[in-house]
Design a protein around this motif. Structure first.
Motif, PDB file in Angstrom:
ATOM      1  N   SER A 191     -36.934  15.044  18.860  1.00 21.20           N
ATOM      2  CA  SER A 191     -36.055  14.800  20.209  1.00 21.20           C
ATOM      3  C   SER A 191     -37.306  14.200  21.501  1.00 21.20           C
ATOM      4  O   SER A 191     -36.971  13.335  22.040  1.00 21.20           O
ATOM      5  CB  SER A 191     -35.426  15.695  20.537  1.00 21.20           C
ATOM      6  N   ASN A 192     -38.118  15.111  21.546  1.00 19.38           N
ATOM      7  CA  ASN A 192     -39.152  14.749  22.395  1.00 19.38           C
ATOM      8  C   ASN A 192     -40.009  13.594  22.233  1.00 19.38           C
ATOM      9  O   ASN A 192     -40.242  12.640  22.960  1.00 19.38           O
ATOM     10  CB  ASN A 192     -40.242  15.922  22.434  1.00 19.38           C
ATOM     11  N   LEU A 193     -40.204  13.322  20.993  1.00 15.34           N
ATOM     12  CA  LEU A 193     -40.841  11.974  20.647  1.00 15.34           C
ATOM     13  C   LEU A 193     -40.052  10.899  20.869  1.00 15.34           C
ATOM     14  O   LEU A 193     -40.323   9.945  21.590  1.00 15.34           O
ATOM     15  CB  LEU A 193     -41.446  11.922  19.113  1.00 15.34           C
ATOM     16  N   GLU A 194     -38.698  10.982  20.812  1.00  7.21           N
ATOM     17  CA  GLU A 194     -37.707   9.745  20.809  1.00  7.21           C
ATOM     18  C   GLU A 194     -37.602   9.622  22.257  1.00  7.21           C
ATOM     19  O   GLU A 194     -37.718   8.591  23.097  1.00  7.21           O
ATOM     20  CB  GLU A 194     -36.409  10.238  20.243  1.00  7.21           C
ATOM     21  N   ALA A 195     -37.623  10.800  23.128  1.00  6.01           N
ATOM     22  CA  ALA A 195     -37.664  10.674  24.520  1.00  6.01           C
ATOM     23  C   ALA A 195     -38.592  10.092  25.326  1.00  6.01           C
ATOM     24  O   ALA A 195     -38.693   9.251  26.195  1.00  6.01           O
ATOM     25  CB  ALA A 195     -37.179  12.070  25.298  1.00  6.01           C
ATOM     26  N   SER A 196     -40.055  10.100  24.523  1.00  3.83           N
ATOM     27  CA  SER A 196     -41.171   9.630  25.238  1.00  3.83           C
ATOM     28  C   SER A 196     -41.272   7.903  24.603  1.00  3.83           C
ATOM     29  O   SER A 196     -42.274   7.444  25.239  1.00  3.83           O
ATOM     30  CB  SER A 196     -42.290  10.366  24.816  1.00  3.83           C
ATOM     31  N   ASN A 197     -40.401   7.497  23.953  1.00  7.97           N
ATOM     32  CA  ASN A 197     -40.428   6.059  23.632  1.00  7.97           C
ATOM     33  C   ASN A 197     -39.551   5.203  24.469  1.00  7.97           C
ATOM     34  O   ASN A 197     -38.293   4.996  24.209  1.00  7.97           O
ATOM     35  CB  ASN A 197     -40.067   5.952  22.106  1.00  7.97           C
ATOM     36  N   PRO A 198     -40.037   4.469  25.369  1.00  9.26           N
ATOM     37  CA  PRO A 198     -39.171   3.746  26.648  1.00  9.26           C
ATOM     38  C   PRO A 198     -38.497   2.719  25.738  1.00  9.26           C
ATOM     39  O   PRO A 198     -37.417   2.441  26.067  1.00  9.26           O
ATOM     40  CB  PRO A 198     -40.394   3.246  27.553  1.00  9.26           C
ATOM     41  N   LYS A 250     -39.118  18.660  18.539  1.00  4.30           N
ATOM     42  CA  LYS A 250     -40.230  17.775  18.349  1.00  4.30           C
ATOM     43  C   LYS A 250     -39.759  16.369  18.413  1.00  4.30           C
ATOM     44  O   LYS A 250     -40.306  15.518  19.060  1.00  4.30           O
ATOM     45  CB  LYS A 250     -41.265  18.105  17.274  1.00  4.30           C
ATOM     46  N   ASN A 308     -35.381   4.150  24.134  1.00  6.31           N
ATOM     47  CA  ASN A 308     -34.216   4.480  25.033  1.00  6.31           C
ATOM     48  C   ASN A 308     -33.847   3.211  25.714  1.00  6.31           C
ATOM     49  O   ASN A 308     -32.508   3.213  25.873  1.00  6.31           O
ATOM     50  CB  ASN A 308     -35.020   5.146  26.098  1.00  6.31           C
TER      51      ASN A 308
END
Length: 75
Positions: free
Chosen positions: A54-61, A52, A64
């Motif tokens: 990791s997905n939240l972090e990946a969705s934060n441009p 969860k 990134n």
């Protein structure tokens, strides 16, 4: 929170399709078996939380881009 006591071999039903079976107890460790439909994802909580996050972090441009910028600064 519902708290139940079960002995090895006893079962708990969650809805009509998920069955938790107490396989054994050894000290403070309980071994559980789970019978559920294949499409039902079953994860240990620590794995669920890590995915969860990791997905939240990946969705934060922005995060990134900051990681990418930091990566290239090191080279």
């Amino acid at each position: 929170m519902l708290v139940l006591s079960r002995k090895p071999g006893e079962t708990i039903m969650i809805g009509d399709q998920i069955e938790l079976i107490v396989l054994s107890t050894e000290g403070d460790v309980v071994k559980l078996g789970v019978v559920a439909p294949k499409e039902q994802q079953i994860l240990r909580k620590e794995i669920y939380v890590a995915l969860k996050e990791s997905n939240l972090e990946a969705s934060n441009p922005t995060a990134n881009l900051n990681k990418l910028r930091d990566f290239f600064k090191k080279k």
